[in-house]
Structure formats: C-alpha cells, structure tokens
Design a protein around this motif. Structure first.
Motif, PDB file in Angstrom:
ATOM      1  N   SER A  45      19.456 -20.973  31.131  1.00  0.00           N
ATOM      2  CA  SER A  45      19.563 -22.228  30.390  1.00  0.00           C
ATOM      3  C   SER A  45      19.800 -21.955  28.907  1.00  0.00           C
ATOM      4  O   SER A  45      19.591 -20.845  28.418  1.00  0.00           O
ATOM      5  N   ASP A  46      20.194 -22.985  28.203  1.00  0.00           N
ATOM      6  CA  ASP A  46      20.359 -22.876  26.750  1.00  0.00           C
ATOM      7  C   ASP A  46      19.054 -22.446  26.104  1.00  0.00           C
ATOM      8  O   ASP A  46      19.049 -21.650  25.169  1.00  0.00           O
ATOM      9  N   LEU A  47      17.952 -22.971  26.576  1.00  0.00           N
ATOM     10  CA  LEU A  47      16.652 -22.649  25.995  1.00  0.00           C
ATOM     11  C   LEU A  47      16.320 -21.163  26.150  1.00  0.00           C
ATOM     12  O   LEU A  47      15.882 -20.518  25.202  1.00  0.00           O
ATOM     13  N   ILE A  48      16.564 -20.619  27.330  1.00  0.00           N
ATOM     14  CA  ILE A  48      16.285 -19.204  27.562  1.00  0.00           C
ATOM     15  C   ILE A  48      17.147 -18.339  26.642  1.00  0.00           C
ATOM     16  O   ILE A  48      16.664 -17.386  26.034  1.00  0.00           O
ATOM     17  N   LEU A  49      18.422 -18.679  26.535  1.00  0.00           N
ATOM     18  CA  LEU A  49      19.302 -17.927  25.646  1.00  0.00           C
ATOM     19  C   LEU A  49      18.805 -18.026  24.210  1.00  0.00           C
ATOM     20  O   LEU A  49      18.731 -17.024  23.502  1.00  0.00           O
ATOM     21  N   ASP A  50      18.454 -19.223  23.775  1.00  0.00           N
ATOM     22  CA  ASP A  50      17.966 -19.409  22.411  1.00  0.00           C
ATOM     23  C   ASP A  50      16.712 -18.584  22.147  1.00  0.00           C
ATOM     24  O   ASP A  50      16.576 -17.969  21.094  1.00  0.00           O
ATOM     25  N   LEU A  51      15.797 -18.575  23.102  1.00  0.00           N
ATOM     26  CA  LEU A  51      14.567 -17.805  22.927  1.00  0.00           C
ATOM     27  C   LEU A  51      14.851 -16.313  22.842  1.00  0.00           C
ATOM     28  O   LEU A  51      14.317 -15.609  21.979  1.00  0.00           O
ATOM     29  N   ARG A  52      15.680 -15.820  23.751  1.00  0.00           N
ATOM     30  CA  ARG A  52      15.954 -14.382  23.769  1.00  0.00           C
ATOM     31  C   ARG A  52      16.725 -13.947  22.527  1.00  0.00           C
ATOM     32  O   ARG A  52      16.386 -12.950  21.891  1.00  0.00           O
ATOM     33  N   THR A  53      17.756 -14.686  22.174  1.00  0.00           N
ATOM     34  CA  THR A  53      18.542 -14.284  21.010  1.00  0.00           C
ATOM     35  C   THR A  53      17.770 -14.504  19.716  1.00  0.00           C
ATOM     36  O   THR A  53      17.996 -13.798  18.736  1.00  0.00           O
ATOM     37  N   ASP A  54      16.836 -15.451  19.724  1.00  0.00           N
ATOM     38  CA  ASP A  54      16.010 -15.661  18.536  1.00  0.00           C
ATOM     39  C   ASP A  54      15.168 -14.424  18.244  1.00  0.00           C
ATOM     40  O   ASP A  54      14.905 -14.101  17.088  1.00  0.00           O
ATOM     41  N   HIS A  55      14.769 -13.712  19.273  1.00  0.00           N
ATOM     42  CA  HIS A  55      14.004 -12.484  19.050  1.00  0.00           C
ATOM     43  C   HIS A  55      14.859 -11.426  18.342  1.00  0.00           C
ATOM     44  O   HIS A  55      14.359 -10.701  17.485  1.00  0.00           O
ATOM     45  N   PHE A  56      16.129 -11.349  18.681  1.00  0.00           N
ATOM     46  CA  PHE A  56      17.014 -10.423  17.974  1.00  0.00           C
ATOM     47  C   PHE A  56      17.125 -10.824  16.502  1.00  0.00           C
ATOM     48  O   PHE A  56      17.083  -9.982  15.613  1.00  0.00           O
ATOM     49  N   ARG A  57      17.266 -12.121  16.256  1.00  0.00           N
ATOM     50  CA  ARG A  57      17.380 -12.607  14.881  1.00  0.00           C
ATOM     51  C   ARG A  57      16.109 -12.302  14.092  1.00  0.00           C
ATOM     52  O   ARG A  57      16.169 -11.805  12.969  1.00  0.00           O
ATOM     53  N   LEU A  58      14.956 -12.581  14.690  1.00  0.00           N
ATOM     54  CA  LEU A  58      13.686 -12.325  14.009  1.00  0.00           C
ATOM     55  C   LEU A  58      13.487 -10.832  13.741  1.00  0.00           C
ATOM     56  O   LEU A  58      12.999 -10.454  12.666  1.00  0.00           O
ATOM     57  N   ALA A  59      13.847 -10.004  14.691  1.00  0.00           N
ATOM     58  CA  ALA A  59      13.730  -8.560  14.493  1.00  0.00           C
ATOM     59  C   ALA A  59      14.608  -8.116  13.328  1.00  0.00           C
ATOM     60  O   ALA A  59      14.185  -7.322  12.485  1.00  0.00           O
ATOM     61  N   GLY A  60      15.820  -8.652  13.267  1.00  0.00           N
ATOM     62  CA  GLY A  60      16.713  -8.329  12.156  1.00  0.00           C
ATOM     63  C   GLY A  60      16.139  -8.750  10.818  1.00  0.00           C
ATOM     64  O   GLY A  60      16.228  -8.011   9.832  1.00  0.00           O
ATOM     65  N   GLU A  61      15.521  -9.924  10.764  1.00  0.00           N
ATOM     66  CA  GLU A  61      14.908 -10.390   9.524  1.00  0.00           C
ATOM     67  C   GLU A  61      13.756  -9.481   9.104  1.00  0.00           C
ATOM     68  O   GLU A  61      13.602  -9.166   7.918  1.00  0.00           O
ATOM     69  N   CYS A  62      12.952  -9.058  10.060  1.00  0.00           N
ATOM     70  CA  CYS A  62      11.840  -8.158   9.753  1.00  0.00           C
ATOM     71  C   CYS A  62      12.346  -6.818   9.223  1.00  0.00           C
ATOM     72  O   CYS A  62      11.786  -6.267   8.271  1.00  0.00           O
ATOM     73  N   ILE A  63      13.386  -6.318   9.836  1.00  0.00           N
ATOM     74  CA  ILE A  63      13.956  -5.049   9.380  1.00  0.00           C
ATOM     75  C   ILE A  63      14.516  -5.198   7.971  1.00  0.00           C
ATOM     76  O   ILE A  63      14.329  -4.319   7.123  1.00  0.00           O
ATOM     77  N   GLU A  64      15.178  -6.317   7.693  1.00  0.00           N
ATOM     78  CA  GLU A  64      15.713  -6.546   6.347  1.00  0.00           C
ATOM     79  C   GLU A  64      14.590  -6.594   5.312  1.00  0.00           C
ATOM     80  O   GLU A  64      14.733  -6.063   4.205  1.00  0.00           O
ATOM     81  N   LYS A  65      13.461  -7.186   5.657  1.00  0.00           N
ATOM     82  CA  LYS A  65      12.315  -7.221   4.743  1.00  0.00           C
ATOM     83  C   LYS A  65      11.767  -5.822   4.507  1.00  0.00           C
ATOM     84  O   LYS A  65      11.382  -5.471   3.390  1.00  0.00           O
ATOM     85  N   ALA A  66      11.725  -5.010   5.564  1.00  0.00           N
ATOM     86  CA  ALA A  66      11.269  -3.627   5.418  1.00  0.00           C
ATOM     87  C   ALA A  66      12.213  -2.844   4.507  1.00  0.00           C
ATOM     88  O   ALA A  66      11.766  -2.065   3.657  1.00  0.00           O
ATOM     89  N   ILE A  67      13.511  -3.066   4.673  1.00  0.00           N
ATOM     90  CA  ILE A  67      14.501  -2.395   3.817  1.00  0.00           C
ATOM     91  C   ILE A  67      14.289  -2.804   2.362  1.00  0.00           C
ATOM     92  O   ILE A  67      14.275  -1.956   1.459  1.00  0.00           O
ATOM     93  N   ASP A  68      14.106  -4.116   2.124  1.00  0.00           N
ATOM     94  CA  ASP A  68      13.871  -4.598   0.764  1.00  0.00           C
ATOM     95  C   ASP A  68      12.641  -3.945   0.151  1.00  0.00           C
ATOM     96  O   ASP A  68      12.640  -3.541  -1.015  1.00  0.00           O
ATOM     97  N   TYR A  69      11.574  -3.841   0.950  1.00  0.00           N
ATOM     98  CA  TYR A  69      10.347  -3.230   0.450  1.00  0.00           C
ATOM     99  C   TYR A  69      10.589  -1.762   0.083  1.00  0.00           C
ATOM    100  O   TYR A  69      10.205  -1.310  -1.002  1.00  0.00           O
ATOM    101  N   LEU A  70      11.240  -1.032   0.992  1.00  0.00           N
ATOM    102  CA  LEU A  70      11.488   0.390   0.728  1.00  0.00           C
ATOM    103  C   LEU A  70      12.400   0.588  -0.489  1.00  0.00           C
ATOM    104  O   LEU A  70      12.186   1.506  -1.287  1.00  0.00           O
TER     105      LEU A  70
END
Length: 74
Positions: A45-70
């Motif tokens: 479903s659209d919801l399942i896709l949104d949930l799964r791909t949202d995890h990729f987006r969130l992981a990317g945001e976390c990594i970007e924050k780690a890069i900024d900190y470093l």
C-alpha cells in the motif's frame, strides 16, 4: 588536534557522506520498484511504502547531522 585525529575525522566524514548517498539511492530504488509494480494486486500500500521510505529519509537526515557535527569539530 593531532594530524592523526583530524585524518580519522575526515575519513569518518567521507564514510558518512558515502552512506548518505547510498540511502538516497535506496530510497529512489524503493520508490521506482513500487511505481513499476502498480499493476500487481498484491503490491504494498501507499502507507507501507511511505513508512519504509521514510526510514531511509530519516537515516539520511541523521547522517547529515553527524557530518555537520564532525565538520564542526575540525
């Protein structure tokens, strides 16, 4: 900061940037696979896709924050 420590941080930043790029590629691949599977009655479903791909987006945001900190420590 020692030269060795600076080199370690720069290497960590490069690794994280590579991971962030990979998460973006996975996000795009997941979405493309879902779009191509539109005629399959058993597709996710659209919801399942949104949930799964949202995890990729969130992981990317976390990594970007780690890069900024470093980068701030250099």
């Amino acid at each position: 900061m020692t030269k060795e420590r600076k080199a370690e941080i720069e290497q960590a930043i490069a690794t994280l940037e590579s991971m962030c790029d990979k998460f973006g590629e996975w996000f795009d691949a997941e979405h493309e696979e879902w779009v191509q599977d539109k005629d399959n009655p058993d597709r996710e479903s659209d919801l399942i896709l949104d949930l799964r791909t949202d995890h990729f987006r969130l992981a990317g945001e976390c990594i970007e924050k780690a890069i900024d900190y470093l980068q701030g420590t250099l």
